[in-house]
Design an enzyme around this catalytic site. Structure first.
Site: not given
Lengths: 280, 280
Positions: A1-2
């Site tokens: 994920m970011c």
């Protein structure tokens, strides 16, 4: 994920220590190799840095370390592209003006089938679900309020728009107008409020420590928000799934939390992100 | 006066050479000591750098030199504060989104009694006449066109808004959407279009030369727009008073020029600016 990083303080504070740990996740200790962005409010103005180089190797990140910009509100994001091409136009944080204020927004997650119709006031430039969500929030705010409403109304309206948008998927975000900062967790988001008595903190991602008591005054209050805790020897508080909080001057001033809050373990949070097609 | 710099090309080009001469005017060879800003389009995205340090001594300017960002459209501004406080919110270029595009705008001059009423779509964040003018242009465009009009209509509308705004005073400006660049002169503005055969150019402000033939291809076309010529051994073309030009891919594609064009000498231009209260 970011990964998301936010800071909201009662006095201009440099974010170098937190940013150092955070940016190492962009290419060294983690796999967030599609660029990063960071915006610093300075009064009503914003210094905005975007880069498509991984943050661990970015000259822009080096500049930020060297420059020691002090700010009361910072929004940063390391991007692993899942939606939209990797391009500068798709790099968070996104910035727009509403009611004569700049707002910065960064998102981590994935919204399915979220294609609101083109706004009257705000339109995305890039092609991410994140910018669409930001423009949708601003569009709805602006359509409902020609002038900035009071803080309670503003919080409740954003809470209600967040409820609506999160039906489409994972919607971890941080947003700020240079005065308040709001943070919402769909999966993983943590915060810490540092205040007197200040102690020492050690970065999780690097062999670096700082003694905050040497660089603060007793009245300082600094809230740091991050996807995952950045330090090993401090107590970070996790946001519940679907919890929205509003900070001002380093304090939480409003909160929208489910009646039976649920807290994901880091493993669960990462698994949910993976299942939603958000790269981790 | 503040200084403007614009670049519009048919291929991504680095602006380092021109920027070097330009930025030296920010504190060394000239007196533009109130900060600077530069925005680089990259596709539809923008890299925007603002600094309140004089550009000759700015770490941000050093970064720009080191980074060698290539762009087809660049808008830069060195500011000597005359209107509004010196603050980040008042630093050019200003950026807004219209019709799903970012636009950058930088202004040099002084508009008297220019206080349009608060827009429906665009409102200034800072307190400069420049940002008010930019917001007014965008507000009028957006009120008249829900979708982006064709290029001729766009040019004619901006020309007509420019005629209206320049009644208030000095209105040298550069504006770009990442595709076209428009430049308007009230007093001093010059441009050059560099194309094959490329030769050597020497900076006016520094003992630096570049051989463009070594860093270009025969198809490259690079228009540079600046308040005052940046090089000593090239032919720069001056815009007439009240001339508006539109560049695309390094070519002038549209022009709005008075029927009896008048060209100010540099001395006259500076004297007019001084008389209008614009610091020089």
């Amino acid at each position: 994920m970011c990964q998301l990083l936010g800071m909201n303080c009662n006095t201009p504070t440099d974010i170098i220590f937190s940013f150092e740990g955070f940016r190492l996740r962009g290419g060294l200790t983690d796999h967030h190799a599609d660029g990063f962005g960071i915006g610093f409010f300075e009064g009503k103005g914003v210094r905005l840095f975007h880069d498509d180089k991984p943050s661990a190797h970015s000259p822009v990140a080096d500049l930020i370390r060297a420059y020691q910009i002090k700010s009361e509100n910072v929004v940063a994001h390391i991007r692993k592209a899942t939606q939209g091409q990797t391009s500068l136009a798709n790099t968070h944080p996104f910035m727009r003006e509403i009611w004569g204020e700049y707002w910065l927004f960064a998102h981590n997650g994935h919204l399915k089938n979220f294609y609101p119709e083109a706004g009257e006031y705000y339109r995305p430039v890039g092609n991410t679900d994140s910018e669409r969500a930001f423009c949708y929030i601003l569009e709805q705010l602006r359509q409902r309020f020609r002038h900035k409403p009071d803080e309670e109304t503003l919080f409740e309206t954003i809470a209600s728009l967040t409820h609506e948008i999160r039906n489409h998927g994972l919607f971890n975000f941080v947003v700020s107008n240079g005065e308040f900062m709001m943070a919402h967790a769909s999966t993983l988001l943590h915060y810490i409020v540092r205040k007197a008595p200040f102690g020492e903190a050690k970065l999780l991602d690097d062999d670096v420590a700082i003694d905050f008591s040497a660089v603060t005054t007793p009245n300082d209050k600094v809230a740091v928000i991050a996807t995952l805790p950045l330090t090993v020897n401090e107590h970070w508080t996790q946001l519940a799934e679907n919890e929205l909080v509003m900070f001002r001057q380093g304090d939480i001033i409003r909160r929208d939390i489910p009646s039976s809050p649920r807290y994901l373990s880091i493993e669960e949070g990462l698994a949910i992100a993976r299942a939603a097609g958000v790269s981790v």
